[in-house]
Design a protein around this motif. Structure first.
Motif, short mmCIF file in Angstrom:
data_model
loop_
_atom_site.label_atom_id
_atom_site.label_comp_id
_atom_site.label_asym_id
_atom_site.label_seq_id
_atom_site.Cartn_x
_atom_site.Cartn_y
_atom_site.Cartn_z
N PHE A 63 0.87 -1.17 0.00
CA PHE A 63 0.00 0.00 0.00
C PHE A 63 0.90 1.22 0.00
N CYS A 64 0.62 2.20 -0.86
CA CYS A 64 1.45 3.39 -0.96
C CYS A 64 0.65 4.63 -0.61
N ASN A 65 1.27 5.51 0.15
CA ASN A 65 0.68 6.77 0.59
C ASN A 65 1.56 7.93 0.17
N PRO A 66 0.98 9.07 -0.19
CA PRO A 66 1.83 10.25 -0.37
C PRO A 66 2.28 10.75 1.00
N GLY A 67 3.50 11.23 1.09
CA GLY A 67 4.03 11.69 2.36
C GLY A 67 4.46 10.52 3.22
N PHE A 68 4.84 10.80 4.47
CA PHE A 68 5.23 9.72 5.38
C PHE A 68 5.06 10.18 6.82
N PRO A 69 4.87 9.22 7.74
CA PRO A 69 4.66 9.57 9.14
C PRO A 69 5.97 9.94 9.83
N ILE A 70 5.88 10.75 10.88
CA ILE A 70 7.07 11.09 11.66
C ILE A 70 7.12 10.29 12.96
N GLY A 71 6.10 9.47 13.19
CA GLY A 71 6.07 8.64 14.38
C GLY A 71 4.73 7.93 14.48
N CYS A 72 4.57 7.20 15.58
CA CYS A 72 3.32 6.47 15.80
C CYS A 72 3.18 6.16 17.29
N TYR A 73 2.05 5.59 17.67
CA TYR A 73 1.74 5.34 19.08
C TYR A 73 1.28 3.91 19.29
N VAL A 74 1.71 3.31 20.41
CA VAL A 74 1.21 2.01 20.86
C VAL A 74 0.44 2.28 22.14
N THR A 75 -0.82 1.84 22.19
CA THR A 75 -1.71 2.15 23.31
C THR A 75 -1.27 1.46 24.60
N GLU A 76 -1.91 1.85 25.70
CA GLU A 76 -1.64 1.22 27.00
C GLU A 76 -1.94 -0.27 26.96
N ALA A 77 -2.88 -0.67 26.11
CA ALA A 77 -3.23 -2.09 25.97
C ALA A 77 -2.26 -2.83 25.05
N GLY A 78 -1.31 -2.10 24.46
CA GLY A 78 -0.33 -2.74 23.56
C GLY A 78 -0.78 -2.80 22.12
N ARG A 79 -1.82 -2.05 21.76
CA ARG A 79 -2.33 -2.05 20.38
C ARG A 79 -1.61 -0.99 19.54
N PRO A 80 -0.91 -1.42 18.48
CA PRO A 80 -0.24 -0.44 17.63
C PRO A 80 -1.24 0.37 16.83
N LYS A 81 -1.03 1.69 16.79
CA LYS A 81 -1.90 2.58 16.03
C LYS A 81 -1.14 3.11 14.82
N ASP A 82 -1.88 3.46 13.79
CA ASP A 82 -1.33 4.09 12.60
C ASP A 82 -0.11 3.33 12.07
N ALA A 83 1.00 4.00 11.86
CA ALA A 83 2.18 3.40 11.23
C ALA A 83 2.88 2.38 12.12
N CYS A 84 2.54 2.29 13.39
CA CYS A 84 3.18 1.31 14.27
C CYS A 84 2.87 -0.14 13.86
N ILE A 85 1.85 -0.33 13.05
CA ILE A 85 1.50 -1.69 12.63
C ILE A 85 2.54 -2.30 11.69
N VAL A 86 3.42 -1.47 11.09
CA VAL A 86 4.37 -1.99 10.11
C VAL A 86 5.60 -2.64 10.73
#
Length: 123
Positions: A15-38
């Motif tokens: 999957f390709c996106n224009p631009g790129f993330p500068i970071g991401c977050y993993v929740t208190e429950a340990g669930r990766p959000k946004d770009a953390c899934i990669v």
């Protein structure tokens, strides 16, 4: 030209996106959000991962009849996270409730690749 960030999704597709993330977050429950899934190494709970390194690949097409000789075709980015500026160690993260001064070094690498695809702007 905007840069493109591509990453693997299910069924060995990209999957390709224009631009790129500068970071991401993993929740208190340990669930990766946004770009953390990669990245499965992004597993620290309640933490922000910092993409402090970028691999840049410049794709260009050689143009024989022009004075400049080449045209940009695509710019692809792969953001990464490293503890150390020499791109070693595990990923760089900050705990959500962490306080104080943070020293974050940013680095990049550039690779040029000749492409057989012609420039989207050539006639």
């Amino acid at each position: 030209m905007p840069v493109t960030w591509c990453y693997d999704v299910e069924d060995e597709q990209k999957f390709c996106n224009p631009g790129f993330p500068i970071g991401c977050y993993v929740t208190e429950a340990g669930r990766p959000k946004d770009a953390c899934i990669v990245n499965p190494n992004f597993n620290e709970k309640d933490a922000f991962y910092i993409f402090n390194h970028v691999d840049i690949t410049i794709h260009y097409h050689i143009v024989e009849h022009e004075q400049l000789g080449a045209r940009l075709v695509a710019a692809k980015i792969e953001p990464k996270s490293f503890q150390s500026p020499d791109c070693s160690g595990g990923p760089k993260f900050l705990k959500n409730k962490q306080t104080g001064v943070f020293d974050i070094k940013y680095t990049y690498s550039v690779k040029f690749v000749v492409s057989t695809m012609k420039s989207p702007w050539s006639v």
